[in-house]
Every structure is written in C-alpha cells, then in structure tokens.
Design a protein around this motif. Structure first.
Motif, short mmCIF file in Angstrom:
data_model
loop_
_atom_site.label_atom_id
_atom_site.label_comp_id
_atom_site.label_asym_id
_atom_site.label_seq_id
_atom_site.Cartn_x
_atom_site.Cartn_y
_atom_site.Cartn_z
N LEU A 67 3.66 18.74 3.14
CA LEU A 67 2.86 19.86 3.65
C LEU A 67 3.41 20.31 5.00
CD1 LEU A 67 -0.69 18.42 2.98
CD2 LEU A 67 0.34 20.36 1.80
N GLU A 68 3.50 21.61 5.15
CA GLU A 68 3.81 22.10 6.49
C GLU A 68 2.51 22.24 7.26
OE1 GLU A 68 6.24 25.64 6.51
OE2 GLU A 68 7.41 24.83 4.84
N GLU A 69 2.55 21.88 8.52
CA GLU A 69 1.39 22.12 9.36
C GLU A 69 1.24 23.63 9.53
OE1 GLU A 69 -0.90 20.17 10.77
OE2 GLU A 69 -0.04 18.33 9.94
N MET A 114 -0.43 18.84 -2.20
CA MET A 114 -1.01 17.51 -1.98
C MET A 114 -1.01 16.67 -3.25
SD MET A 114 -4.36 18.37 0.25
CE MET A 114 -4.36 18.45 2.04
N MET A 170 0.84 -1.21 0.00
CA MET A 170 0.00 0.00 0.00
C MET A 170 0.87 1.25 0.00
SD MET A 170 -2.57 2.02 0.39
CE MET A 170 -3.98 0.94 0.53
N LYS A 171 0.71 2.03 -1.04
CA LYS A 171 1.46 3.30 -1.10
C LYS A 171 0.52 4.46 -0.83
CE LYS A 171 4.67 1.43 -4.45
NZ LYS A 171 4.46 0.93 -5.81
N MET A 172 0.87 5.23 0.18
CA MET A 172 0.07 6.41 0.46
C MET A 172 0.51 7.54 -0.46
SD MET A 172 -1.85 5.09 2.67
CE MET A 172 -2.81 6.56 3.07
N ASN A 173 -0.30 8.59 -0.51
CA ASN A 173 0.07 9.79 -1.25
C ASN A 173 1.15 10.51 -0.44
OD1 ASN A 173 0.30 12.33 -2.32
ND2 ASN A 173 -1.91 12.74 -2.40
N HIS A 174 2.42 10.26 -0.84
CA HIS A 174 3.53 10.75 -0.01
C HIS A 174 3.70 12.26 -0.06
CE1 HIS A 174 6.19 11.45 -3.48
NE2 HIS A 174 5.50 10.45 -4.01
N ASP A 194 -8.77 17.84 -9.56
CA ASP A 194 -8.99 16.50 -10.12
C ASP A 194 -8.90 16.49 -11.65
OD1 ASP A 194 -9.60 15.75 -7.53
OD2 ASP A 194 -11.51 14.81 -8.03
N ASP A 211 -1.72 24.55 -0.65
CA ASP A 211 -1.72 23.20 -0.05
C ASP A 211 -2.39 22.17 -0.95
OD1 ASP A 211 -0.37 24.22 2.08
OD2 ASP A 211 -2.09 24.28 3.44
N THR A 212 -3.45 22.55 -1.66
CA THR A 212 -4.12 21.57 -2.52
C THR A 212 -3.20 21.16 -3.68
OG1 THR A 212 -5.19 23.40 -3.70
CG2 THR A 212 -6.48 22.31 -1.99
N ASP A 238 -3.74 17.22 -14.94
CA ASP A 238 -2.60 16.33 -14.74
C ASP A 238 -1.67 16.92 -13.66
OD1 ASP A 238 -1.24 13.97 -16.51
OD2 ASP A 238 0.28 15.27 -15.63
N TYR A 280 1.67 14.32 0.92
CA TYR A 280 1.16 14.89 2.17
C TYR A 280 2.30 15.18 3.15
CZ TYR A 280 -3.91 14.52 1.45
OH TYR A 280 -5.21 14.70 1.01
N ALA A 281 3.38 14.40 3.02
CA ALA A 281 4.51 14.62 3.92
C ALA A 281 5.21 15.95 3.64
CB ALA A 281 5.50 13.47 3.78
#
Lengths: 393, 393
Positions: free
Chosen positions: A10-12, A139, A1-5, A115, A135-136, A118, A7-8
């Motif tokens: 992104l700064e909080e 992501m 399972m590969k997550m959408n990396h 969405d 951020d979008t 590309d 997200y890492a």
C-alpha cells in the motif's frame, strides 16, 4: 508469525494531509485571508429537526428499564429495514426485507464485503477513483485492472468485452468526478457482468443528488441487476450522517455465485463479525425516511445543489471543461491554462484563497483535473466563484 | 468468480435459536408458567443518567450549525481516547493515546484484527469458547488448535511449550466459564507468547466485574505484555452498551511482528475500512469514564454481582461443582446427576421454568456443563435459585 505482507504494497496517501499542511502554512503566512474550503466531501448542514427528535427519544428510552434496548439484530432492526424498503419502493425498486442490511456506513461494508471473495479474482476499478476500492483489494492481495475514465468517455467508462472480470466497482453519481451513468450505460454493465458471471459492487452513496428522473438512482432499476449486483448506500450525504454513522447494503436473494448465495454469506459474515448499529442511531435513521424527514433532507440537498449550480455556471462562463455538479455534489473540472492538478491547487489557494482537491490524488487519469465540492454555504460558494471568475476570466 | 470457500466449512450455530424455539414451545404449552431467563449474555439495566445526559447533549449538538460534527477521526475522538487512557491509568496501566482505538464493539474488532495476519499462522483457541474466535478464523481458512479447558485446570488452560503458536486467544474473565486468570498464569502466557513470537488476542470485555484486586483486569498489568498482546474491551458489560455500541482496542506501539508495527497496520486497516463511531455515542462513552459515570456503572455491576453471589451460594449449598461468578457475570456449573448439557437444559426448563445455556454449545469440552448468567433482577435470580434448590437438593 506471518503478517499480511500485502499491507507493505500500500502506498501511504498523503493527499488530504498534504492539503491540510499547505492550507495551514498559507493561513499562517496570511492571517487575514478568508480561505473558503471546497475540498472535503463532508456535509456542513446539521441533522434535520425531525431526525434529532427521534434520536433524542431513543436515547431517553435507553435510560429507562421499559425502553432499554440491548443487543439488536446484527442486520438491523426491522423498523429501519422496512423504512429502507419503502424508500426503494418509492422509486420503483422492490426488495425483500432480508435483502437489506443496516451498517455503520458504506465505507465499512465496501471494505468488509471482500471477506466473501477468494483472493484469486479479477478486479476492475475505474481510475480516477475513491481510494477505498483500490486499497481494500490491495490489502487482500488482489490484482487490479484499472478502467480508464477520461474526457473522451465523459469519465464514464463502459465495459470492454475483451476484458475478463470477476469483481467490478461502479460509483454513480461518481466520487470524485460527479459523472452519472444513464440507464443504457448501466444496462451495458449489468449485461457484461452477467456474461462474465461477475459481481458489480455498486456504490450509490450520492443517489439522493439525482434530480433527473431519467437517471437511475439504484442499480436495481436496471433489468438483471438483482442477479449480479450488491448496492451500498449511506445516509451520510442523504441526511448529513457523516458523523452520526448509518448506511445500508443490499444483497439480493437472486445473487448466487460459485454455488453460494451471497446474501447468506453476508448474513453469516455480519452475524459473526458485527453486532449491529446503535439503537438510537437506527431510530434517527428511520426518521430520515419519514415524509417529514425526506422533505427536510431534500431542503438540505437543495442548498448544496444550488452551490453546484453556481460552480457549474461559473465554469461554463469561463469556458472550462467539467463534468458533474448537476446530479451530484461534486464538480470535476479541467485545470485552466494547462496547469497540472497541484499547480492549480497552489494557484487557487494563493490567488483566490479557495481550497479544492487535486485530481491527481484519485489516480493517474486525475492528473490535470480538480474536484470542487458543493458542501458549503451558498454565500461562501458564490464568493469563491466570484474570485475564480476574477482570476481566470 | 471464486467465492471464499472457507465459508462452506462453517457449521451453522443453532444454539440460541434452538434455545429460543424450546422456550417458546414450552411457554405455548404452559401459558401460566413464569419463565426466568438466565441464558443470554445481555445486560438488563438501562444506561446511567449521566451517560444519557451526555448522549442527549451530543445529539442536540448534531442538530445545530455550530455544534454539528461530520466525519471524525477513524480511531476515535481524542476526548474519548484520553478518557480510556485515564481509566487504564487508574489501575496502573500507562498507554499512549495512539495505542487506543475506539470501535463499535469488541466483536467487530476481534473479527477485523485478522485482516492483519497471513492465513498461514497457527491459532490456539480454548475450548469451550466464545464462538467468534473460532468462526472468524475458519472463515479465513486458518487451522485451529484447541486448548483443553476442563475441571482439572479449572477451565484455565496454560501453555504447553511443545505446542507452536502464532495467534493465541485468551478471554479473562472468561466467556462462557467465568474463570479468571491470576497474574502468575497470565505471566506464563505472556512469556510463552514472547518465546514463540506469537501475538495474544486478549478479550477483556468482562474486566469491570473483577473485584479482587489481586486479579489482573488488563493483560498490560503483566510484564512484557505490551510486546506481545492486543487487548479488546467494550462498554457493553461495563456500562450497559450492548445496544448503544462502543468499545476500544489497544494495540501498543511496542508490538512488532515480521518487520511490521501492528499499531501502524491496524491504523491503516481502520482508516481504510472504517469511518469511526457515531459522535454522540462517543460522547456517551466518555461520560462512562467520568467519576459520576464510573460510580453509576459500579452500582449496576453490583446488582449483577449480587445475582452471581446468589447463584454461587445456591450451587455451593447443592454441592454442585462450578467456576466463575465471583469476578464475572457468568457461572459455569457441572450439570447435576450426570445429565448432559441439553438434558439438563430441558430438565431445568420443564421443572424449574429457568432458562440457561447448554455448555455443549461452546465446544466439546462444554458437554456436561451449563452456563448461567447474572444479568437479571435480584428478585428473579433469587426466585430461580429457590426453584433450583427445591428440585435438585
């Protein structure tokens, strides 16, 4: 399972939580201080009566066999899309009904529109900026080129024709700066986007604050915009819908890229991943666009506009550089006495008991600047500005 | 500008528009025929009175200075998340408040959850299926492996351990078949998902129709599910919210993949791309979970359940193979006399003036099958079944 990396990457954002913590700590230490909040971009006036009545009536319908509405069209009921179309027509923009999509707010659609594109596209985003644009895209793993907004260009950057672009974010009247593009400036952006075969994502959430008829409220007032721009708008600031949730997105049928009709793609996206906005909310939204509704909303906006005027006048008297506040609920000011954004935040909180938003929270070009909002009562705003005057005069 | 070219791979679904056209044409040709519609999965009973009252009260609040609610928490108000948590507790599932996210409906979240996953993942989807699972993955360019659901396995496929999987879609009670997994079967799926380090996306939209206490209503009734499953639920079928729009998604804190907490990723996704559900709608939803609300919803579901019973009894008497209808509003039947799905659709429309949904519209394994829904009045359902009996007995 590969997550959408991505997200890492992104700064909080601790901007608003840090503000909340600082305010809470100060209030605890100074329980008698009357803190005036001018930091958050949320409205304070309730829904107009005509809107509440329509909302109520539709809720009652939902409780009857004859009036009950189940699944509605994903793109919104015709009665609301027609009301939006007539609203655009009232200032000279003609749209097809099918160009208009009803949403639960501009934030959702500004995010979801990605969405359709590309990953491999060049994105231009102004700095400072509403963080959702940035951020979008992060992501989705897109590279971002920032457009410098600064004192020299009045926080209204213009296209640099040496720069390639596929997606261009513009927000006018701007959040956070309150600056508003004029027609010639927007025409420059539209011409550039067409040269580049780019798409402008135009955020018009604050259009209802434009009082100067010479300034555009919609990008579709600009020639050629239908061929290159998507427009996002919302009833949040127009009619106090921040908690009631309704907006609309315009994807003109003239907009085609890479062999695709964007309107067709967006319809497919929405019919697949969305089930439409609550029927009673759509009925409430339609009441906003009635003559009575528009008058009530204008009266509310006038309250906020008066606050913006009070802030602008005080800053003028103090000789503090600023933009916004005339056709916008936001005022973007240079921090006095060379303070950086957070130093001024602390100074203002401690000495004036007034809360604003540090400009540094919106991007690197925001450092040394500060955002004040007009979303408060007239009395509170006048008191806050009186305190500002006494301290910084 | 590069568009998301995967949209070109999507087939247009003409299922419901074709049905609508055929029905319209028939009605035009036979104006006196009383057509009974059992094709669409939309509820027909209005919102319960207790829900309407709470909805009304919250709308009135939005019209007052003291009661006005602006931006709320993106993940939903605590009052509603707590109500959902208590609802789960009522059948033995304990969740943390922060595991629960309020949404505008299961369809949105089922689509949007894919933002969290890399394109390069192996997706398992049953066939026949709710088309949203398939289309949202095709839009993201993911390859899909279909799980054969058929008469042999009672339309409840089980894991094949030779098959690798990263994302697994399960819907129980199932749309379109009405089949319901028992505990042992779901345990097999949970064990398999954990072996594969996969994530199950569990659609529980029809859980309120489960009347047999031996059957699970939530995947979290299964040991180990918190470590591998996200659950989507909705008030659409539970409480007639198809047009009012509210649902909830559970992402347990125990669920981690590839070094990421899925709950944390989903919170980040929602706070960035969503602004929460309308405050009055959330108040209406909370009323569903009151004792009075739950009783009213049960009474509505009993109306539909009676219809399902009428349909099942008729099919039994006719000796027609079927699943569903006992713990589900859907009945999935084999088309009589060897007809294919569309031949039976036409036959049923023309001879019985009854509308259903051809199974072929839900995937290749749906060919030769047909979906009937219990969402109608008792009288209409009885009349429809009487006509069926007269023709096919």
């Amino acid at each position: 399972m590969k997550m959408n990396h991505y997200y890492a990457d992104l700064e909080e954002s601790y901007l608003f939580s840090t503000i909340a913590k600082k305010v809470e700590d100060y209030q605890t230490g100074h329980p008698d201080s009357k803190i005036i909040r001018m930091g958050i971009g949320d409205v304070t006036l309730p829904l107009p009566e005509v809107v509440v009545s329509a909302f109520q009536a539709a809720v009652l319908e939902q409780g009857t066999k004859a009036g009950f509405h189940g699944y509605g069209p994903e793109q919104g009921y015709a009665f609301l899309r027609e009301a939006v179309r007539n609203y655009y027509m009232s200032y000279g923009v003609e749209l097809e009904m099918e160009d208009i999509f009803i949403s639960d707010g501009a934030k959702s659609d500004v995010g979801n529109i990605l969405d359709l594109f590309d990953r491999d596209n060049q994105v231009l985003i102004p700095d400072p900026v509403y963080p959702v644009y940035r951020d979008t895209n992060l992501m989705a793993g897109r590279e971002i080129v920032y457009l410098d907004a600064n004192m020299e260009n009045g926080f209204l950057p213009l296209p640099d024709r040496r720069q390639r672009a596929d997606l261009i974010y513009l927000c006018s009247p701007n959040n956070p700066t309150g600056a508003v593009y004029n027609r010639a400036q927007l025409q420059d952006w539209v011409d550039y986007a067409r040269e580049q075969e780019a798409v402008i994502l135009f955020d018009a959430a604050y259009e209802a604050f434009v009082s100067d008829p010479a300034l555009p409220r919609s990008i579709y007032e600009i020639e050629g915009a239908r061929e290159c721009a998507v427009e996002f708008c919302s009833l949040s600031k127009t009619a106090g819908f921040t908690g009631t949730r309704c907006g609309y997105t315009v994807v003109p049928h003239e907009l085609n890229r890479g062999g695709f009709s964007l309107r067709k793609l967006w319809l497919r996206r929405q019919t697949t991943k969305f089930n439409g906005v609550s029927y009673p909310v759509q009925k409430a939204a339609a009441a906003v666009f009635s003559l009575e509704g528009l008058a009530a909303c204008r009266a509310h906006i006038d309250v906020y506009r008066k606050n913006a005027g009070t802030i602008v006048e005080t800053l003028n008297n103090l000789g503090i550089w600023h933009v916004g506040g005339v056709n916008s609920p936001y005022i973007w000011m240079k921090c006095p006495r060379g303070m950086d954004s957070w130093a001024f935040f602390d100074d203002l909180l401690e000495r004036a008991n007034v809360v604003g938003t540090p400009g540094a929270g919106f991007g690197k070009n925001g450092e040394g600047f500060f955002r004040l909002t007009a979303f408060n009562t007239n009395a509170n705003t006048e008191e806050a500005m009186q305190r500002l005057w006494e301290i910084y005069a």
